[in-house]
Design a protein around this motif. Structure first.
Motif, PDB file in Angstrom:
ATOM      1  N   LEU A 129       0.908  -1.271   0.068  1.00  0.00           N
ATOM      2  CA  LEU A 129       0.167  -0.034  -0.064  1.00  0.00           C
ATOM      3  C   LEU A 129       0.842   1.354   0.064  1.00  0.00           C
ATOM      4  O   LEU A 129       0.551   2.142  -0.622  1.00  0.00           O
ATOM      5  CB  LEU A 129      -0.945   0.102   1.210  1.00  0.00           C
ATOM      6  N   ALA A 130       1.976   1.241   0.724  1.00  0.00           N
ATOM      7  CA  ALA A 130       2.971   2.119   0.863  1.00  0.00           C
ATOM      8  C   ALA A 130       3.816   2.513  -0.479  1.00  0.00           C
ATOM      9  O   ALA A 130       3.879   3.504  -1.020  1.00  0.00           O
ATOM     10  CB  ALA A 130       3.927   1.981   1.875  1.00  0.00           C
ATOM     11  N   GLN A 131       4.110   1.166  -0.898  1.00  0.00           N
ATOM     12  CA  GLN A 131       4.755   1.323  -2.492  1.00  0.00           C
ATOM     13  C   GLN A 131       4.064   2.001  -3.522  1.00  0.00           C
ATOM     14  O   GLN A 131       4.687   2.724  -4.099  1.00  0.00           O
ATOM     15  CB  GLN A 131       5.081  -0.128  -2.752  1.00  0.00           C
ATOM     16  N   ALA A 132       2.890   1.867  -3.465  1.00  0.00           N
ATOM     17  CA  ALA A 132       1.857   2.686  -4.454  1.00  0.00           C
ATOM     18  C   ALA A 132       1.789   4.122  -4.145  1.00  0.00           C
ATOM     19  O   ALA A 132       1.789   4.872  -5.197  1.00  0.00           O
ATOM     20  CB  ALA A 132       0.586   2.024  -4.156  1.00  0.00           C
ATOM     21  N   CYS A 133       2.097   4.460  -3.006  1.00  0.00           N
ATOM     22  CA  CYS A 133       2.405   5.951  -2.811  1.00  0.00           C
ATOM     23  C   CYS A 133       3.644   6.418  -3.377  1.00  0.00           C
ATOM     24  O   CYS A 133       3.737   7.996  -3.298  1.00  0.00           O
ATOM     25  CB  CYS A 133       2.372   6.321  -1.253  1.00  0.00           C
ATOM     26  N   SER A 134       4.410   5.781  -3.623  1.00  0.00           N
ATOM     27  CA  SER A 134       5.665   6.517  -4.260  1.00  0.00           C
ATOM     28  C   SER A 134       5.385   6.776  -5.825  1.00  0.00           C
ATOM     29  O   SER A 134       6.140   7.442  -6.327  1.00  0.00           O
ATOM     30  CB  SER A 134       6.635   5.180  -4.292  1.00  0.00           C
ATOM     31  N   TRP A 135       4.205   6.114  -6.386  1.00  0.00           N
ATOM     32  CA  TRP A 135       3.945   6.368  -7.745  1.00  0.00           C
ATOM     33  C   TRP A 135       5.247   6.053  -8.854  1.00  0.00           C
ATOM     34  O   TRP A 135       5.424   6.733  -9.772  1.00  0.00           O
ATOM     35  CB  TRP A 135       3.258   7.702  -8.019  1.00  0.00           C
ATOM     36  N   SER A 391      11.178   3.379   0.529  1.00  0.00           N
ATOM     37  CA  SER A 391      10.502   3.766   1.710  1.00  0.00           C
ATOM     38  C   SER A 391      10.302   5.471   1.597  1.00  0.00           C
ATOM     39  O   SER A 391       9.411   6.047   2.238  1.00  0.00           O
ATOM     40  CB  SER A 391      11.021   3.437   2.888  1.00  0.00           C
ATOM     41  N   GLU A 392      11.444   6.046   1.207  1.00  0.00           N
ATOM     42  CA  GLU A 392      11.393   7.574   1.136  1.00  0.00           C
ATOM     43  C   GLU A 392      10.312   8.020   0.179  1.00  0.00           C
ATOM     44  O   GLU A 392       9.540   8.879   0.811  1.00  0.00           O
ATOM     45  CB  GLU A 392      12.843   7.892   0.551  1.00  0.00           C
ATOM     46  N   ILE A 550       4.059   7.337   7.658  1.00  0.00           N
ATOM     47  CA  ILE A 550       5.351   6.693   7.306  1.00  0.00           C
ATOM     48  C   ILE A 550       4.997   5.227   6.823  1.00  0.00           C
ATOM     49  O   ILE A 550       5.845   4.518   6.351  1.00  0.00           O
ATOM     50  CB  ILE A 550       6.449   6.703   8.348  1.00  0.00           C
ATOM     51  N   TRP A 551       3.792   4.643   6.983  1.00  0.00           N
ATOM     52  CA  TRP A 551       3.289   3.583   6.845  1.00  0.00           C
ATOM     53  C   TRP A 551       4.215   2.317   7.537  1.00  0.00           C
ATOM     54  O   TRP A 551       4.568   2.705   8.709  1.00  0.00           O
ATOM     55  CB  TRP A 551       3.303   3.252   5.265  1.00  0.00           C
ATOM     56  N   GLN A 552       4.174   1.218   7.129  1.00  0.00           N
ATOM     57  CA  GLN A 552       5.122   0.104   7.540  1.00  0.00           C
ATOM     58  C   GLN A 552       6.324   0.191   6.530  1.00  0.00           C
ATOM     59  O   GLN A 552       6.118  -0.457   5.533  1.00  0.00           O
ATOM     60  CB  GLN A 552       4.331  -1.110   7.724  1.00  0.00           C
ATOM     61  N   PRO A 553       7.333   0.863   6.986  1.00  0.00           N
ATOM     62  CA  PRO A 553       8.370   1.266   5.847  1.00  0.00           C
ATOM     63  C   PRO A 553       9.302   0.380   5.656  1.00  0.00           C
ATOM     64  O   PRO A 553      10.298   0.509   4.800  1.00  0.00           O
ATOM     65  CB  PRO A 553       9.013   2.579   6.408  1.00  0.00           C
ATOM     66  N   ASN A 559      15.881   5.763   8.361  1.00  0.00           N
ATOM     67  CA  ASN A 559      16.814   6.858   7.674  1.00  0.00           C
ATOM     68  C   ASN A 559      15.917   7.849   6.889  1.00  0.00           C
ATOM     69  O   ASN A 559      15.827   8.897   7.170  1.00  0.00           O
ATOM     70  CB  ASN A 559      17.652   6.260   6.987  1.00  0.00           C
ATOM     71  N   PRO A 560      15.053   7.508   5.715  1.00  0.00           N
ATOM     72  CA  PRO A 560      14.165   8.413   5.148  1.00  0.00           C
ATOM     73  C   PRO A 560      13.178   9.293   5.957  1.00  0.00           C
ATOM     74  O   PRO A 560      13.192  10.404   5.896  1.00  0.00           O
ATOM     75  CB  PRO A 560      13.486   7.498   4.072  1.00  0.00           C
TER      76      PRO A 560
END
Ligand code: BGC
Length: 737
Positions: A129-135, A391-392, A550-553, A559-560
């Motif tokens: 779900l977080a990965q998708a927020c990176s687009w 994650s950043e 920060i989701w589950q990064p 670091n990021p």
């Protein structure tokens, strides 16, 4: 000398003859020079009924760490087994079992070893779900390639990933496992992960077969409870759930997993329409479908089969080729064939599908995993770099009142909250072989980042839940001393994922109460939130000056996160799922259908708009969008259309911006969502620079819609293309049905 030469030549001729002879005797299926289809057909023609049936079963090997599915230790695994879920990361165990399959069975058919490699294997990445927020699908592809390599080198040939279930109910714990609420987003990231896992060659020892799951509609689980009924009309099935599967099948995915849910009366595991009619016949997929764990046996409690035998018959005839941990096919498929309830033709088809994937993986030539050290496989510098970058880019700055962040001038920072020093919870669910000790905590990240710049004070304040407020006092004491208060809150890893539904998506009260106390001090309050779902933040929003999701990064997250807090990194993530104002708004998602009375029908007690919309995400810089420029106002068949928008970085720091391109078809024979995402692009824009973002439009794909039978059509009329608050109109002059 001459005689010796003749003798040598004779020997050579004889040995050549022998090689030709032995090649001739060698069964076609063992000849790597033959095509996969030739080999598959040859092998199937040699197999007995029992051997065929055994290819269609999956047991487990090693100890399961999925609390929902504790595998019975199978001590006595038959060497003829088709597949095993491999819970160990030591190739040795696999090789020992594989040796039995290769050497102790009549035909020597290798086992395919599967495992849940969901967001990394040992190098744990942010949740999907977080990965998708990176687009950033390219980055996701790279992460999947690393996961594939770590897994393959550890004895895993096949991952049960990606999950591309469109999910719009944050109460459902499994929202964490997919790419959010939008069909197109799930399609793009689904394709990226399939390509990352599988690469161009499944047999090169670095790639693994992917598995789309859960086919299909699992995300529609009623009220966010897991494993339950889903009411999905054919129209919704097609316009909301199918696209990610269709695109990922086209991208060449090797396998799919049938889902647990009952789809409007026909559980997907017994659903001939989706498994055979669509997947195998219409889309021509030639790999195999594995059931979800126990999903065949579950046809009994779901009320469509009276016993395991009937369940086996229904699932198999619907199109489930492999039985994952049901003991239904091994126990009953042979009899069902003998009784004529399952045709031999279908049995052969299923076996062919499984074998095809094994041949493509090169398992017949290379059944064993070469030995390597963990150091050679895991946490390589390049893998960690990707983990950090992903994650950043997936962290979303939700709120930043008066530029509270970054913390430039704070010399004393209070770091408070149960998440601050947690390693385990940053990994999320399905951490595969991930280890908590590999994870960089938020606190460690901040300490490194602010070394020489600011002094940190720490207090946990409270636990994730419960009522113990005894830690509040220390938290307040250190906050009083500080220039800024960074509060690290969130969800335990096990609060999301499978069988992890929650009735509310708010954080437990104790966490909110901690913030209430801290807010009283009048210091800037910065929330860092780690969760596997969107959260209900309306109360916390009022108590904080800045919020960073920060989701589950994953292991590199600390670091990021710290880099963003300190301003070394400019945040660029944008939401792949809506954050409701409150749980009671669910389901709330951007691509809903229009109401009959858009001006009415609001909630009386809360706002009707969500708190943070899909694609929301702030930056430390400002981006100004220019006017949209279109290549044509009217388009007919065969015409090309492209639209451009200039975006300028008008702030003081370089930044990445994602432009989301939506369309709207306000009048259609089948009503359509108010907005539909059709394209996105991310670019780095330096201070003062203008970048052009372009959308090349394929009329049918972008403006077309799908009916309840999956037929795509394009109607005449006006369409709108929307970017942020800008909108242009295009008239389509030709229709296709
Ligand atoms: C889950 C799947 C998973 C499988 C194997 C099931 O309970 O629903 O997503 O791949 O277990 O672990």
């Amino acid at each position: 000398m001459k005689n010796r030469k003749i003798a040598f030549l004779l020997l050579l001729a004889a040995s050549c003859n022998l090689t030709t002879q032995s090649k001739k005797d060698q069964p076609v299926y063992k000849d790597a020079g033959r095509s996969v289809e030739e080999r598959v057909n040859d092998l199937v023609s040699r197999m007995t009924l029992d051997e065929k049936v055994m290819q269609l079963n999956q047991y487990t090997l090693g100890r399961s760490d999925n609390a929902n599915n504790m595998a019975d230790p199978v001590n006595d695994i038959p060497a003829e087994i088709g597949s095993l879920i491999y819970f160990s990361s030591n190739p040795d165990l696999r090789n020992r079992l594989q040796k039995r399959a290769m050497e102790e069975t009549r035909l020597g058919i290798p086992v395919i070893f599967g495992y849940d490699v969901i967001h990394g294997y040992r190098t744990v990445y942010p949740i999907s779900l977080a990965q998708a927020c990176s687009w950033n699908p390219e980055l996701v592809k790279q992460a999947c390639a690393v996961a594939a390599q770590e897994a393959r080198m550890s004895g895993v040939d096949w991952t049960f990933s990606p999950m591309i279930d469109v999910a719009r109910d944050g109460r459902w714990g499994r929202v964490s496992e997919g790419y959010g609420e939008d069909p197109y987003t799930n399609a793009v990231f689904g394709v990226a992960s399939v390509k990352g896992y599988q690469g161009n060659d499944l047999s090169n020892g670095k790639n693994i077969a992917a598995c789309l799951k859960h086919y299909i509609g699992y995300g529609a689980s009623e009220a966010g409870r897991d494993y339950v009924y889903t009411e999905i009309s054919r129209q919704t099935l097609w316009d909301t759930y199918m696209l990610p599967y269709e695109e990922s099948v086209k991208a060449g995915v090797a396998t799919l997993m049938s889902s647990f849910n009952d789809i409007s009366g026909t559980p997907s595991t017994a659903n001939h329409y989706i498994l055979t009619g669509i997947l195998k016949q219409r889309w021509g997929h030639d790999g195999f479908v594995v059931s979800d764990w126990g999903a065949i046996a579950q046809l009994c409690p779901q009320g469509v089969a009276k016993d395991n035998k009937e369940a086996a018959q229904k699932a198999f005839n619907a199109g489930v080729d492999m039985d994952m941990m049901n003991r239904a096919y091994d126990n009953h498929l042979g009899d069902l064939v003998k009784e004529g309830k399952v045709s031999e033709e279908l049995l052969n088809d299923a076996v062919r599908r499984v074998l095809r994937v094994k041949f493509r993986l090169g398992l017949f030539e290379n059944p064993y995993t070469p030995q390597s050290t963990e150091k050679e496989r895991f946490l390589l510098p390049q893998s960690l770099k990707i983990a950090e970058q992903l994650s950043e880019e997936s962290i979303v700055l939700l709120k930043n009142e008066n530029n509270t962040l970054p913390l430039k001038n704070a010399s004393k920072i209070a770091v408070i909250g149960p998440m601050a020093k947690s390693q385990w919870h940053l990994l999320g669910s399905w951490r595969a072989q991930g280890k908590a000790e590999d994870a960089i905590t938020v606190y460690d990240g901040l300490e490194r980042e602010f070394k020489d710049k600011a002094k940190l004070f720490y207090a946990a304040g409270c636990d994730f839940d419960g009522e113990d407020k005894s830690g509040f006092k220390k938290a307040v004491t250190i906050a009083k001393e500080a220039d800024a208060v960074v509060v690290c809150l969130g969800e335990k890893a096990q609060w999301s994922g499978e069988n992890a539904s929650r009735s509310t998506i708010a954080l437990p009260q104790i966490q909110e109460e901690l913030v209430i106390e801290l807010k009283k001090l009048g210091k800037p309050v910065i929330l860092l939130l780690s969760s596997g779902r969107p959260l209900e933040l309306n109360r916390l929003e009022k108590l904080s000056n800045a919020i960073l999701q920060i989701w589950q990064p994953g292991i590199a997250g600390g670091n990021p996160v710290a880099g963003i807090v300190a301003g070394r990194i400019n945040p660029s993530g944008k939401l792949s799922i809506t954050f409701p104002y409150s749980t009671g708004q669910i389901p709330v998602y951007y691509n809903h259908r229009q109401s009959a009375r858009p001006h009415q029908g609001k909630y009386q007690d809360i706002p009707s708009a969500p708190l943070y919309e899909f694609a929301h995400g702030l930056s430390y810089t400002t981006f100004e969008y220019g006017d949209l420029k279109q290549s044509a106002l009217k388009v007919g068949k065969g015409d090309k259309l492209s639209i451009e928008v200039p975006v300028t970085n008008t702030g003081n720091i370089d930044g990445m911006e994602t432009v989301h391109w939506f369309i709207c078809d306000p009048v259609s024979s089948i009503s359509r969502p108010v907005k539909e995402l059709k394209h996105f692009e991310k670019q780095m824009i330096k201070v003062g620079e203008t970048k052009i973002f372009r959308f090349e439009i394929d009329l049918e794909k972008v403006f077309g819609f799908v009916d309840g039978e999956g037929n795509r059509f394009l109607e005449l009329g006006d369409y709108y293309i929307i970017v942020k608050d800008k909108k242009v109109k295009v008239e389509v002059l030709t229709e296709t049905f």
